[in-house]
Design an enzyme around this catalytic site. Structure first.
Site, PDB file in Angstrom:
ATOM      1  CE  LYS A 182      -2.265   2.131   3.977  1.00 55.43           C
ATOM      2  NZ  LYS A 182      -1.515   2.686   4.019  1.00 55.43           N
ATOM      3  CG  ASN A 183       1.940   3.016   3.405  1.00 53.21           C
ATOM      4  OD1 ASN A 183       1.502   2.916   3.330  1.00 53.21           O
ATOM      5  ND2 ASN A 183       2.470   2.449   4.807  1.00 53.21           N
ATOM      6  NE  ARG A 226      -1.013  13.031   7.181  1.00 48.71           N
ATOM      7  CZ  ARG A 226       0.214  13.463   7.127  1.00 48.71           C
ATOM      8  NH1 ARG A 226      -0.073  14.288   7.243  1.00 48.71           N
ATOM      9  NH2 ARG A 226       1.706  12.654   7.073  1.00 48.71           N
ATOM     10  CB  CYS A 251      -5.126  10.794  10.737  1.00 50.13           C
ATOM     11  SG  CYS A 251      -3.781  10.288  10.909  1.00 50.13           S
ATOM     12  NE  ARG A 274       0.049  10.800   9.726  1.00 54.32           N
ATOM     13  CZ  ARG A 274      -0.106   9.092   9.128  1.00 54.32           C
ATOM     14  NH1 ARG A 274      -1.635   8.740   8.938  1.00 54.32           N
ATOM     15  NH2 ARG A 274       0.110   8.566   7.660  1.00 54.32           N
ATOM     16  N   PRO A 275       2.054  16.952  10.724  1.00 53.32           N
ATOM     17  CG  PRO A 275       3.644  18.021  11.633  1.00 53.32           C
ATOM     18  CD  PRO A 275       2.180  16.489  11.859  1.00 53.32           C
ATOM     19  CB  ILE A 276       2.293  18.384   5.520  1.00 52.54           C
ATOM     20  CG1 ILE A 276       1.629  19.717   5.370  1.00 52.54           C
ATOM     21  CG2 ILE A 276       1.751  17.476   5.621  1.00 52.54           C
ATOM     22  CD1 ILE A 276       1.127  20.090   3.855  1.00 52.54           C
ATOM     23  CG  ASP A 277       6.236  20.754   9.793  1.00 49.76           C
ATOM     24  OD1 ASP A 277       5.986  19.741   9.832  1.00 49.76           O
ATOM     25  OD2 ASP A 277       7.081  21.024  10.690  1.00 49.76           O
ATOM     26  CG  ASP A 314       3.000   1.253   9.910  1.00 52.36           C
ATOM     27  OD1 ASP A 314       3.292   1.404   8.147  1.00 52.36           O
ATOM     28  OD2 ASP A 314       2.832   2.550  10.611  1.00 52.36           O
ATOM     29  NE  ARG A 322      -7.155   5.140   5.833  1.00 54.62           N
ATOM     30  CZ  ARG A 322      -6.356   5.912   6.681  1.00 54.62           C
ATOM     31  NH1 ARG A 322      -7.266   6.544   7.507  1.00 54.62           N
ATOM     32  NH2 ARG A 322      -5.399   6.587   5.607  1.00 54.62           N
TER      33      ARG A 322
HETATM   34  C1  EPZ Z   1       4.563   6.881   5.870  1.00 51.59           C
HETATM   35  O1  EPZ Z   1       3.449   8.482   6.841  1.00 51.59           O
HETATM   36  C2  EPZ Z   1       3.764   5.940   5.781  1.00 51.59           C
HETATM   37  N1  EPZ Z   1       1.975   5.869   4.659  1.00 51.59           N
HETATM   38  C3  EPZ Z   1       2.559   4.998   7.805  1.00 51.59           C
HETATM   39  O2  EPZ Z   1       1.863   4.384   7.119  1.00 51.59           O
HETATM   40  C4  EPZ Z   1       4.180   5.315   8.154  1.00 51.59           C
HETATM   41  O3  EPZ Z   1       3.519   4.858   9.126  1.00 51.59           O
HETATM   42  C5  EPZ Z   1       5.055   6.301   8.261  1.00 51.59           C
HETATM   43  O4  EPZ Z   1       5.320   6.736   7.126  1.00 51.59           O
HETATM   44  C6  EPZ Z   1       6.280   5.919   9.362  1.00 51.59           C
HETATM   45  O5  EPZ Z   1       7.003   5.105   8.619  1.00 51.59           O
HETATM   46  C7  EPZ Z   1       2.732   6.131   3.879  1.00 51.59           C
HETATM   47  O6  EPZ Z   1       3.627   5.692   3.472  1.00 51.59           O
HETATM   48  C8  EPZ Z   1       1.473   6.216   3.429  1.00 51.59           C
HETATM   49  P1  EPZ Z   1       6.254  10.333   7.691  1.00 51.59           P
HETATM   50  P2  EPZ Z   1       4.151   9.745   6.334  1.00 51.59           P
HETATM   51  O7  EPZ Z   1       6.019  11.880   6.972  1.00 51.59           O
HETATM   52  O8  EPZ Z   1       4.745   9.452   5.632  1.00 51.59           O
HETATM   53  C9  EPZ Z   1       6.049  13.730  11.831  1.00 51.59           C
HETATM   54  C10 EPZ Z   1       0.358   2.851   7.582  1.00 51.59           C
HETATM   55  O9  EPZ Z   1      -0.399   2.411   8.552  1.00 51.59           O
HETATM   56  N2  EPZ Z   1       5.643  14.365  10.115  1.00 51.59           N
HETATM   57  O10 EPZ Z   1       6.719   9.647   7.948  1.00 51.59           O
HETATM   58  O11 EPZ Z   1       2.684  10.297   7.001  1.00 51.59           O
HETATM   59  C11 EPZ Z   1       4.445  12.865  11.182  1.00 51.59           C
HETATM   60  O12 EPZ Z   1       3.683  13.018  12.043  1.00 51.59           O
HETATM   61  C12 EPZ Z   1       0.736   4.438   7.440  1.00 51.59           C
HETATM   62  O13 EPZ Z   1       0.388   2.508   6.581  1.00 51.59           O
HETATM   63  C13 EPZ Z   1       5.722  16.661  10.567  1.00 51.59           C
HETATM   64  O14 EPZ Z   1       6.380  16.129  11.582  1.00 51.59           O
HETATM   65  O15 EPZ Z   1       5.152   9.965   7.595  1.00 51.59           O
HETATM   66  C14 EPZ Z   1       4.894  12.175  12.123  1.00 51.59           C
HETATM   67  O16 EPZ Z   1       5.123  11.503  13.355  1.00 51.59           O
HETATM   68  C15 EPZ Z   1       0.024   4.604   9.348  1.00 51.59           C
HETATM   69  N3  EPZ Z   1       6.143  16.648   9.898  1.00 51.59           N
HETATM   70  C16 EPZ Z   1       6.781  11.673  11.625  1.00 51.59           C
HETATM   71  O17 EPZ Z   1       7.215  13.130  11.831  1.00 51.59           O
HETATM   72  C17 EPZ Z   1       6.164  17.039   8.779  1.00 51.59           C
HETATM   73  O18 EPZ Z   1       6.272  17.531   7.585  1.00 51.59           O
HETATM   74  C18 EPZ Z   1       6.601  10.891  10.652  1.00 51.59           C
HETATM   75  O19 EPZ Z   1       5.751  10.906   9.581  1.00 51.59           O
HETATM   76  C19 EPZ Z   1       5.931  15.090   7.798  1.00 51.59           C
HETATM   77  C20 EPZ Z   1       6.284  14.025   8.707  1.00 51.59           C
END
Ligand code: EPZ
Length: 420
Positions: free
Chosen positions: A22-23, A92, A116, A121-124, A305, A397
């Site tokens: 999926k990811n 998201r 969520c 889960r910000p996008i900063d 995960d 999902r």
């Molecule tokens: C991906 O999410 C996966 N989703 C998640 O899987 C997985 O848990 C995660 O990576 C970590 O491995 C997909 O690939 C679709 P991150 P993503 O950006 O990209 C913080 C599942 O169950 N952060 O690595 O959203 C964020 O809040 C899902 O399949 C910021 O602060 O994860 C989190 O605490 C759940 N600012 C941490 O970083 C940002 O701009 C990791 O987030 C981006 C992220």
């Protein structure tokens, strides 16, 4: 509303096959926007998140359709630069379309992706990197307006090895005149899969799987055919189910090196895990036992995960265990539901303490997120009596035909209607 009914206590025997990840497919569908041509992606999982991604492509004016487990995309015609709010709210990770949309059209409009169940889960990190690369942002209400004239060659040093931010930078830079380097890049296998897909289109990207990714932008991307890597978290889910229930299962289409951090923990508890070329075999006969501290961290360490999923194994193992969730700030909500089934767990902040050897009893519980839902399924499989799980839409999902697959292994699981 759909739910799951599980009569627990059965051991699991037999063989299952894991679908494509999926990811992986989500960022790869976003990448299909870039080549103004055909993309054929095999072994796609039939999941609601993937359906949402296909809907986004159609909303953008592209041709996208399924044929069995293949998704065909033709991105010759694009007629929109907006990700619809309804789809941003549903998924998201729709933010992953921002990079390819900006690269393709020079502008993009997205609704702010809400937090969520597992955190804000910000996008900063995405926004900061994009600004360094020359993207201009403006906000209007709950929408983000983005424009890009010319990508700037840059070195992007990510504060956190964010999977989504790493992927979005690759998608924004692949087709450009710029040279971009990502430092502290995420190293997940799905990043390597995205690099391979983009390079299959003619991109020039190297370093995926390491902390330094180099993107030498190219002017043209062309059609490609790609088969997804296996879904490592689905493989972990079935392995943990066998470990928790007992039995002997083979999990086909699985790369052991993608899940070794989790398999190491199962073996420490006494499960037997054997690695084959494209599969693993998990055997568990006696009650598991041990004591350990498991900390989640970016790949190749223990994946966040898998944190809820292995917790359900620890509940019934002999011993005391500690889980420390370092990636998401709110990923223990499933524990309240496990406690309703008799688990002896306390948690505060990033830390959960599990006193194992609980005899879990079936109950009515609610899934509040995807992997927390998987944890409840595993608990239901090993519990005595009947468990009814609502919030099944979260589980759909990330898992294709979970009830059918577990039934194939000898579990008593069926989809049911649950009053809303
Ligand atoms: C991906 O999410 C996966 N989703 C998640 O899987 C997985 O848990 C995660 O990576 C970590 O491995 C997909 O690939 C679709 P991150 P993503 O950006 O990209 C913080 C599942 O169950 N952060 O690595 O959203 C964020 O809040 C899902 O399949 C910021 O602060 O994860 C989190 O605490 C759940 N600012 C941490 O970083 C940002 O701009 C990791 O987030 C981006 C992220």
């Amino acid at each position: 509303m759909k739910g799951l009914k599980i009569n627990g206590g059965n051991k699991l025997f037999g063989s299952v096959r894991v679908t494509g990840a999926k990811n992986s497919v989500l960022p790869i569908l976003a990448a299909a926007v870039l080549n103004s041509d055909n993309s054929i992606i095999y072994d796609c999982p039939h999941l609601s998140d993937v359906e949402n991604a296909v809907q986004i492509l159609e909303h953008l004016g592209l041709t996208a359709f399924w044929n069995d487990d293949m998704i065909y995309v033709n991105s010759k015609n694009i007629s929109s630069n907006t990700i619809p709010d309804c789809l941003m709210r549903k998924m998201r990770s729709s933010v992953i379309f921002l990079g390819s949309l900006l690269s393709r059209t020079g502008s993009a409009v997205i609704g702010m992706p809400g937090g969520c169940e597992i955190g804000s889960r910000p996008i900063d990190l995405h926004i900061k990197a994009f600004k360094d690369l020359g993207v201009k942002f403006s906000e209007n209400g709950n929408h983000l307006f983005c424009t890009l004239d010319k990508l700037k060659s840059s070195v992007i040093n990510l504060e956190f090895a964010s999977v989504g931010a790493t992927e979005n930078i690759m998608l924004l830079s692949a087709k450009s005149d710029a040279e971009v380097v990502i430092l502290n890049a995420a190293r997940e296998p799905e990043i390597i899969d995205l690099q391979n897909f983009l390079n299959g289109m003619g991109a020039n990207i190297s370093g995926a799987g390491t902390a330094i990714i180099k993107i030498h932008g190219v002017n043209t991307l062309s059609s490609t055919v790609h088969t997804l890597i296996p879904d490592r978290i689905t493989a972990v889910t079935y392995a943990c189910a066998a470990a928790a229930c007992g039995g002997d299962i083979s999990i086909e289409n699985t790369k052991y090196n993608h899940i070794s951090a989790v398999m190491d923990e199962l073996m420490k508890l006494g499960a037997e895990v054997r690695e084959f070329k494209n599969s693993i075999r998990v055997k568990s006969s006696e009650r598991l036992s041990g004591s350990c501290v498991i900390q989640t961290a970016p790949y190749p360490d223990f994946p966040t995960d898998a944190q809820p999923i292995i917790c359900s194994v620890l509940c019934t193992a002999e011993g005391r265990f500690c889980l420390i969730e370092n990636v998401f700030e709110n990923r223990f909500k499933y524990i309240d539901e496990l406690v309703k089934m008799g688990a002896d767990i306390t948690y505060s902040g990033k830390t959960a303490i599990i006193n194992g050897a609980s005899k879990l009893c079936g109950n009515e519980v609610t899934a509040k997120d995807l992997r927390g839902g998987a944890a409840l399924v595993i608990a239901g499989l090993s519990a005595e009596g009947e468990t009814r799980i609502s919030g099944y839409e979260y589980i759909l999902r990330g898992y294709e035909n979970l009830a059918g697959t577990l039934s194939q292994l000898g579990a008593e699981v069926e989809e049911i209607g649950i009053d809303a």
